[in-house]
Design a protein around this motif. Structure first.
Motif, short mmCIF file in Angstrom:
data_model
loop_
_atom_site.label_atom_id
_atom_site.label_comp_id
_atom_site.label_asym_id
_atom_site.label_seq_id
_atom_site.Cartn_x
_atom_site.Cartn_y
_atom_site.Cartn_z
N VAL A 1 100.63 59.91 66.00
CA VAL A 1 99.39 59.74 66.78
C VAL A 1 99.71 59.16 68.16
O VAL A 1 99.15 59.59 69.17
N HIS A 2 100.63 58.21 68.22
CA HIS A 2 101.03 57.66 69.52
C HIS A 2 101.65 58.75 70.40
O HIS A 2 101.40 58.80 71.61
N GLU A 3 102.45 59.61 69.78
CA GLU A 3 103.07 60.70 70.56
C GLU A 3 102.03 61.72 71.00
O GLU A 3 102.09 62.23 72.13
N TYR A 4 101.06 62.03 70.15
CA TYR A 4 100.00 62.95 70.56
C TYR A 4 99.26 62.40 71.77
O TYR A 4 98.91 63.14 72.69
N ALA A 5 98.98 61.10 71.73
CA ALA A 5 98.25 60.49 72.84
C ALA A 5 99.04 60.62 74.15
O ALA A 5 98.45 60.75 75.23
N ARG A 6 100.37 60.59 74.06
CA ARG A 6 101.20 60.73 75.25
C ARG A 6 101.32 62.18 75.71
O ARG A 6 101.36 62.47 76.90
N ARG A 7 101.42 63.09 74.75
CA ARG A 7 101.87 64.44 75.06
C ARG A 7 100.77 65.49 75.16
O ARG A 7 100.95 66.48 75.87
N LEU A 8 99.67 65.32 74.43
CA LEU A 8 98.65 66.36 74.44
C LEU A 8 97.90 66.36 75.76
O LEU A 8 97.80 65.33 76.44
N PRO A 9 97.35 67.50 76.15
CA PRO A 9 96.62 67.58 77.42
C PRO A 9 95.45 66.61 77.48
O PRO A 9 94.88 66.22 76.45
N ALA A 10 95.10 66.20 78.68
CA ALA A 10 93.97 65.31 78.87
C ALA A 10 92.71 65.92 78.26
O ALA A 10 92.48 67.13 78.36
N GLY A 11 91.93 65.08 77.61
CA GLY A 11 90.70 65.55 76.99
C GLY A 11 90.83 65.80 75.51
O GLY A 11 89.84 66.01 74.82
#
Length: 322
Positions: free
Chosen positions: A196-206
Motif C-alpha cells: 500500500v505504501h508503494e502504491y501511494a508512491r507509484r500509482l498515478p495521481a488521483g
C-alpha cells in the motif's frame, strides 16, 4: 455519477456486510464481486434482489491465472461500456492456513499468493482502467504488530524474510504447525501494508491506496481451514469476545470497511485505517527498503500473468518514472 467498484471477499463475514452498506449508501455503485464457484452467483442474486446493481466474475484467488482471467473480463466489460467507470478496488479476501506448507497452483505459498500476490495482480491489471478519483482498499490486520496488546498472543508476529523466501513454502519456524500458518498470515499482512505504501508512491495521481484493519473480528470464515477444535472456538467461543474492547463485531467491522471504501473515513493515500480512523501502523511497517524490494519481487512473480493484458511499462510515482 454511476461507477464500478470491484471487490473480493464479499461473500461472507465483514465483506458481505460491507457490500450491503456500499450498495445501500451509494445507489450509483455497480458492485462487481470476484468470488469462487457458486458464491458469486448466490451473492449477486441475494443482494440484487433489493434492486441494487451488482454482478460477479468467478475466480479462485489462489490461482494467478484465475486472477488474470477475472481482470481480463472486467477490463473487457469496461471497454465495451457494459460497466460504468471504475472508481474502486477492494481487496478484502484473506486466507489463513494451518501450516506454512500449502502450495498454490503457481508454486507460491498459498497465504502469500492470496493475501499479497492476488491483490497486486488485480491492482496492476486494472490500474490503467481507473477513472480518478479512485480508491484502492486492501484489508490488512493488526496481527502485523506482533504484540499482546493487538492480538492477545493468539497470532505470532510477522517474521520478515526476503520476498523470494516468503513466497515459497516452509519459510517459517515449524512450518508444519498452526503457529507456522499464523506466522505466514501476520507476515502477509505486513507485506500488504508495504505494498500500500508503494502504491501511494507509484500509482498515478488521483488513485489512492489505503490499508484497512478491522481489528480482531470473531466469527468470520478466516479459520475455515483450521482444525475442528479451532473452528469450534472461532464459531462459538470467540464471538463472545466481540463484547469486549479487544474485538470488533462483524457488523461494525463491515460498516467501517464501507466507510473507507466510500471515503467517509478521511484517509490520504498510503494511510493505515484502524477501524474507524486513520492511525499509525507498526514501526516495522515503515521500511522503504523492504517496500521497494517487495514491489520488485511482486512484479517479477506476477509479470508472466500480466504481460499481454496490461504491460508493466515502468515503475510509476504519481505518474512519473521513479
Amino acid at each position: 455519477m454511476k461507477h464500478t467498484i470491484v471487490m473480493t471477499g464479499a461473500s461472507r463475514g465483514i465483506g458481505r456486510i460491507a457490500a450491503q452498506h456500499i450498495l445501500r449508501r451509494s445507489p450509483d455503485t455497480h458492485l462487481l464481486v470476484v468470488a469462487r464457484g457458486s458464491a458469486g452467483t448466490r451473492l449477486t442474486e441475494e443482494l440484487g434482489a433489493a434492486g441494487h446493481t451488482i454482478s460477479h466474475v468467478p475466480a479462485d484467488l489462489g490461482s494467478l491465472a484465475d486472477v488474470r482471467s477475472a481482470a481480463d473480463e472486467i477490463r473487457d466489460r469496461l471497454d465495451r461500456g457494459d460497466l460504468p467507470p471504475l472508481r474502486g478496488f477492494v481487496g478484502n479476501a484473506g486466507m489463513q492456513y494451518t501450516n506454512a506448507l500449502t502450495e498454490g497452483p503457481d508454486g507460491f505459498e498459498a497465504t502469500f499468493a492470496v493475501n499479497v500476490l492476488a491483490n497486486h495482480l488485480f491492482v496492476r491489471l486494472l490500474q490503467d482502467r481507473f477513472t480518478a478519483p479512485a480508491r484502492i482498499v486492501i484489508t490488512a490486520s493488526d496481527t502485523h504488530f506482533g504484540d499482546f496488546r493487538h492480538n492477545m498472543g493468539m497470532v505470532p508476529g510477522p517474521a520478515w524474510k526476503t520476498p523470494d523466501v516468503l513466497a515459497r513454502t516452509g519459510a517459517f519456524t515449524e512450518p508444519d504447525t498452526a503457529a507456522g500458518g499464523r506466522t505466514a498470515y501476520s507476515t502477509s499482512k505486513l507485506a500488504a501494508i508495504y505494498l500500500v505504501h508503494e502504491y501511494a508512491r507509484r500509482l498515478p495521481a488521483g488513485i489512492d491506496a489505503v490499508a484497512y484493519n478491522p481489528g480482531f473480528v470473531p466469527g468470520t470464515g478466516l479459520a475455515r481451514n483450521a482444525g475442528p477444535l479451532s473452528r469450534f472456538a472461532m464459531r462459538r467461543i470467540m464471538p463472545v469476545m466481540a463484547l469486549t474492547p479487544f474485538a470488533t463485531g462483524r457488523s461494525a467491522a463491515g460498516r467501517y470497511l464501507a466507510d473507507v471504501v466510500l471515503g467517509a473515513t478521511r484517509a490520504p493515500s498510503g494511510s493505515y485505517v484502524d477501524r474507524s480512523r486513520a492511525d499509525r501502523s507498526s514501526r516495522e511497517s515503515y521500511d522503504p527498503q523492504r517496500e521497494g524490494e517487495l514491489w520488485e519481487a511482486a512484479e517479477r512473480f506476477t509479470a508472466a500473468y500480466a504481460a499481454r493484458a496490461n504491460p508493466f511499462s515502468g515503475d510509476m510515482t504519481n505518474g512519473s518514472p521513479r
